[in-house]
Write an enzyme that holds these catalytic residues in place. Structure first.
Site, PDB file in Angstrom:
ATOM      1  N   ASP A  19       5.687  22.112 -27.646  1.00  0.00           N
ATOM      2  CA  ASP A  19       6.003  23.449 -28.175  1.00  0.00           C
ATOM      3  C   ASP A  19       5.038  24.508 -27.634  1.00  0.00           C
ATOM      4  OD1 ASP A  19       7.348  25.299 -29.658  1.00  0.00           O
ATOM      5  OD2 ASP A  19       6.524  24.682 -31.586  1.00  0.00           O
ATOM      6  N   HIS A  36       8.512  27.449 -19.448  1.00  0.00           N
ATOM      7  CA  HIS A  36       9.070  26.091 -19.380  1.00  0.00           C
ATOM      8  C   HIS A  36       8.709  25.428 -18.050  1.00  0.00           C
ATOM      9  CE1 HIS A  36      11.005  26.813 -23.101  1.00  0.00           C
ATOM     10  NE2 HIS A  36      11.916  27.649 -22.644  1.00  0.00           N
ATOM     11  N   LEU A 132       5.915   1.761 -17.978  1.00  0.00           N
ATOM     12  CA  LEU A 132       6.047   2.742 -19.063  1.00  0.00           C
ATOM     13  C   LEU A 132       7.520   3.045 -19.357  1.00  0.00           C
ATOM     14  CD1 LEU A 132       4.723   5.049 -20.878  1.00  0.00           C
ATOM     15  CD2 LEU A 132       5.107   6.554 -18.910  1.00  0.00           C
TER      16      LEU A 132
END
Ligand code: FPP
Length: 236
Positions: A19, A36, A132
């Site tokens: 955020d 972004h 991962l």
């Protein structure tokens, strides 16, 4: 790495609400979409650092079902970044044995075709990888995920279910629940993220905006997690 970080007690599953991109951009007189873009750079580093730390599952909230309410150019900007991410990262993700899953209704109407194609390629190319597990929550909503799971269960004709049945029908089927959910930018809500899976997760908040979330900030959040005393409803 930080000296106070205990590498023998790194959380198995880290989930992150990325955020503050918009506010970071605004502070600099930039467009939200530039925030972004900067956030995507952070994400690249966080994926890399998760591998160094030995995190097994990393789940990030990239686009919520509520994010459609944002201006059209911001929404399309975020989906373009998905394409850009796949173009620039796919080779490295494969070389590092990263397995990518997308959680949410990413194949929905409204998601641009070029983004869907990139995601299909990303999922398909990494599906045999055993390193991962990197989950991207995209067009994701926690309540919608539960409703979706219930509908799948109904379609299978089951008439008696337990918690495991529901877990097995979530987008995260077969994965452990998040040990910790990190939220950047000083907000302290879960915002419909991993509603089912977060029942026992520790929540770690940092005031830092996502584009400024460095590897050191990441480690600080893990240290904070390690200080918590997780009892899962029991006592010592
Ligand atoms: C929250 O900041 C961030 C988002 C809603 C989008 C995050 C998306 C990316 C970093 C790129 C996604 C791409 C991939 C491949 C995962 P905000 O806009 O809510 O910030 P604000 O609260 O300051 O307005």
């Amino acid at each position: 790495m930080r000296e106070d970080l205990d590498l023998t007690r790194v959380p198995q599953h880290v989930a992150i609400i990325m955020d503050g991109n918009g506010r970071w951009a605004k502070q600099r007189g930039m467009l939200r979409v530039q925030g972004h873009r900067a956030g995507l750079e952070t994400l690249r580093e966080v994926v890399r650092h998760s591998q160094r730390l030995g995190v097994k599952y990393l789940t990030v909230y990239a686009f919520s079902t509520e994010n459609w309410k944002r201006p059209q150019d911001e929404v399309s900007g975020i989906f373009k970044l998905v394409v850009k991410y796949v173009q620039s990262e796919l080779a490295e993700l494969c070389a590092n044995n990263v397995h990518v899953s997308v959680l949410g209704d990413w194949d929905a109407l409204g998601v641009p075709e070029e983004s869907k194609e990139s995601l299909r390629k990303l999922i398909g190319t990494t599906k045999e990888n055993t390193g991962l597990h990197f989950n991207i929550a995209l067009n994701y909503g926690g309540r919608a995920e539960i409703v979706n799971a219930v509908n799948k269960i109904l379609a299978e004709g089951l008439d008696k279910i337990d918690e495991q049945t529901l877990s097995d029908h979530m987008y995260t089927a077969g994965m452990p629940d998040p040990d910790v959910i990190i939220r950047t930018s000083g907000e302290n809500r879960l915002s419909n993220f991993l509603t089912w899976q977060s029942a026992y997760s520790e929540i770690v908040l940092t005031p830092v905006f996502w584009p400024e979330f460095t590897n050191d900030e990441y480690e600080k959040c893990i240290v904070e997690f390690q200080k918590r005393d997780r009892r899962f409803g029991g006592h010592k």
